[in-house]
Design an enzyme around this catalytic site. Sequence first.
Site, PDB file in Angstrom:
ATOM      1  N   PRO A  11       0.828  -1.193  -0.068  1.00  0.00           N
ATOM      2  CA  PRO A  11       0.037  -0.151  -0.009  1.00  0.00           C
ATOM      3  C   PRO A  11       0.893   1.284   0.074  1.00  0.00           C
ATOM      4  CG  PRO A  11      -0.127  -1.085   2.128  1.00  0.00           C
ATOM      5  CD  PRO A  11       0.638  -2.017   1.180  1.00  0.00           C
ATOM      6  N   ASN A  12       0.245   2.187  -0.678  1.00  0.00           N
ATOM      7  CA  ASN A  12       0.710   3.641  -0.640  1.00  0.00           C
ATOM      8  C   ASN A  12       2.126   3.879  -1.625  1.00  0.00           C
ATOM      9  OD1 ASN A  12      -1.273   4.847   0.752  1.00  0.00           O
ATOM     10  ND2 ASN A  12      -0.308   3.788   2.601  1.00  0.00           N
ATOM     11  N   ARG A  19       4.766  11.329  -2.187  1.00  0.00           N
ATOM     12  CA  ARG A  19       4.405  10.814  -0.984  1.00  0.00           C
ATOM     13  C   ARG A  19       5.723  10.964   0.257  1.00  0.00           C
ATOM     14  NH1 ARG A  19       4.329   5.179   1.730  1.00  0.00           N
ATOM     15  NH2 ARG A  19       3.902   5.528   3.866  1.00  0.00           N
ATOM     16  N   TYR A  24      11.034   9.171   1.642  1.00  0.00           N
ATOM     17  CA  TYR A  24      11.088   8.262   0.291  1.00  0.00           C
ATOM     18  C   TYR A  24      11.934   8.894  -0.715  1.00  0.00           C
ATOM     19  CZ  TYR A  24       7.600   5.730   3.351  1.00  0.00           C
ATOM     20  OH  TYR A  24       7.201   5.342   4.483  1.00  0.00           O
ATOM     21  N   ASN A  75       8.249  -5.435  -1.103  1.00  0.00           N
ATOM     22  CA  ASN A  75       7.976  -4.266  -0.209  1.00  0.00           C
ATOM     23  C   ASN A  75       6.581  -4.174   0.280  1.00  0.00           C
ATOM     24  OD1 ASN A  75       7.763  -1.708   1.054  1.00  0.00           O
ATOM     25  ND2 ASN A  75       8.892  -0.794  -0.327  1.00  0.00           N
ATOM     26  N   ALA A  78       3.085  -0.706   4.788  1.00  0.00           N
ATOM     27  CA  ALA A  78       2.757  -0.912   6.142  1.00  0.00           C
ATOM     28  C   ALA A  78       2.083  -2.170   6.459  1.00  0.00           C
ATOM     29  CB  ALA A  78       1.467   0.346   6.349  1.00  0.00           C
ATOM     30  N   HIS A  81       4.099  -4.725   8.892  1.00  0.00           N
ATOM     31  CA  HIS A  81       4.163  -4.365  10.553  1.00  0.00           C
ATOM     32  C   HIS A  81       2.606  -5.203  10.846  1.00  0.00           C
ATOM     33  CE1 HIS A  81       7.232  -1.479   9.608  1.00  0.00           C
ATOM     34  NE2 HIS A  81       6.357  -1.105   8.681  1.00  0.00           N
ATOM     35  N   ASP A  88       1.949 -15.791   6.386  1.00  0.00           N
ATOM     36  CA  ASP A  88       1.604 -17.030   6.246  1.00  0.00           C
ATOM     37  C   ASP A  88       1.821 -17.490   4.967  1.00  0.00           C
ATOM     38  OD1 ASP A  88       1.016 -17.571   9.019  1.00  0.00           O
ATOM     39  OD2 ASP A  88      -0.986 -17.420   8.928  1.00  0.00           O
ATOM     40  N   GLU A  99      12.438  -9.521   2.114  1.00  0.00           N
ATOM     41  CA  GLU A  99      11.565  -8.314   2.218  1.00  0.00           C
ATOM     42  C   GLU A  99      12.373  -7.021   1.862  1.00  0.00           C
ATOM     43  OE1 GLU A  99       9.674  -6.346   6.121  1.00  0.00           O
ATOM     44  OE2 GLU A  99      10.702  -8.229   6.521  1.00  0.00           O
ATOM     45  N   HIS A 101      12.696  -2.638   2.315  1.00  0.00           N
ATOM     46  CA  HIS A 101      12.076  -1.365   2.742  1.00  0.00           C
ATOM     47  C   HIS A 101      12.888  -0.242   2.369  1.00  0.00           C
ATOM     48  CE1 HIS A 101       8.977  -3.134   5.157  1.00  0.00           C
ATOM     49  NE2 HIS A 101       9.719  -3.937   5.682  1.00  0.00           N
ATOM     50  N   ILE A 102      12.490   0.656   1.825  1.00  0.00           N
ATOM     51  CA  ILE A 102      12.955   1.869   1.161  1.00  0.00           C
ATOM     52  C   ILE A 102      13.935   2.601   2.417  1.00  0.00           C
ATOM     53  CG2 ILE A 102      12.962   4.210   0.184  1.00  0.00           C
ATOM     54  CD1 ILE A 102      10.794   2.885  -1.739  1.00  0.00           C
ATOM     55  N   SER A 103      13.237   2.970   3.444  1.00  0.00           N
ATOM     56  CA  SER A 103      13.373   3.747   4.687  1.00  0.00           C
ATOM     57  C   SER A 103      14.154   2.749   5.741  1.00  0.00           C
ATOM     58  CB  SER A 103      12.468   4.435   5.229  1.00  0.00           C
ATOM     59  OG  SER A 103      11.431   3.597   5.664  1.00  0.00           O
ATOM     60  N   ARG A 108      12.474   4.780  12.445  1.00  0.00           N
ATOM     61  CA  ARG A 108      11.198   5.497  12.587  1.00  0.00           C
ATOM     62  C   ARG A 108      10.461   5.316  13.759  1.00  0.00           C
ATOM     63  NH1 ARG A 108       8.725   5.066   6.693  1.00  0.00           N
ATOM     64  NH2 ARG A 108       7.584   6.689   7.699  1.00  0.00           N
ATOM     65  N   ARG A 112       7.015   0.844  13.540  1.00  0.00           N
ATOM     66  CA  ARG A 112       7.713   0.231  12.335  1.00  0.00           C
ATOM     67  C   ARG A 112       8.782  -0.572  12.576  1.00  0.00           C
ATOM     68  NH1 ARG A 112       5.201   3.065   8.050  1.00  0.00           N
ATOM     69  NH2 ARG A 112       4.609   5.320   8.611  1.00  0.00           N
TER      70      ARG A 112
END
Length: 145
Positions: A11-12, A19, A24, A75, A78, A81, A88, A99, A101-103, A108, A112
């Site tokens: 999402p997002n 954003r 980001y 990625n 959210a 988390h 699963d 996995e 993540h950009i940040s 943070r 997170r």
Amino acid sequence: MTPTIFVLNGPNLNALGKREPGIYGGTTLADIEAECRSVGQTLGFAIDFRQSNHEGVLVDWLHEAGESAVGVAINPGAYGHTSIAMHDAIRAISIPVVEVHISNIHAREEFRHTSMITAAAKGMISGFGPHSYILALHALKNIMQ
């Protein structure tokens, strides 16, 4: 036939470039897709690049990847988390999942700092901006050798 890696985005992430650029950056998801396709070709992979704001769609895509891909870079946004369903789904497939993540999620907000995905994935790459995706592709190549 060229082996395929799914690059899944939660999402997002469709709003990258607009954003929270202080977190980001200005790179768009289309920019990241183009770079992943280029690097994937260099590494000998076809890239199936997708984004959804819906958890169930991401779960379905993980199942699909388990049937037709050799690896996944995800990625989860959210959902990383919160999503036991994605955890699963990753455990239900036999291909490696990295996995992304950009940040740096550990630098943070405290909520997170915990990922529901990490324990099911081969590993996590976090905090290297859009280059995190490229590192994930290289990690998958390394895992498969």
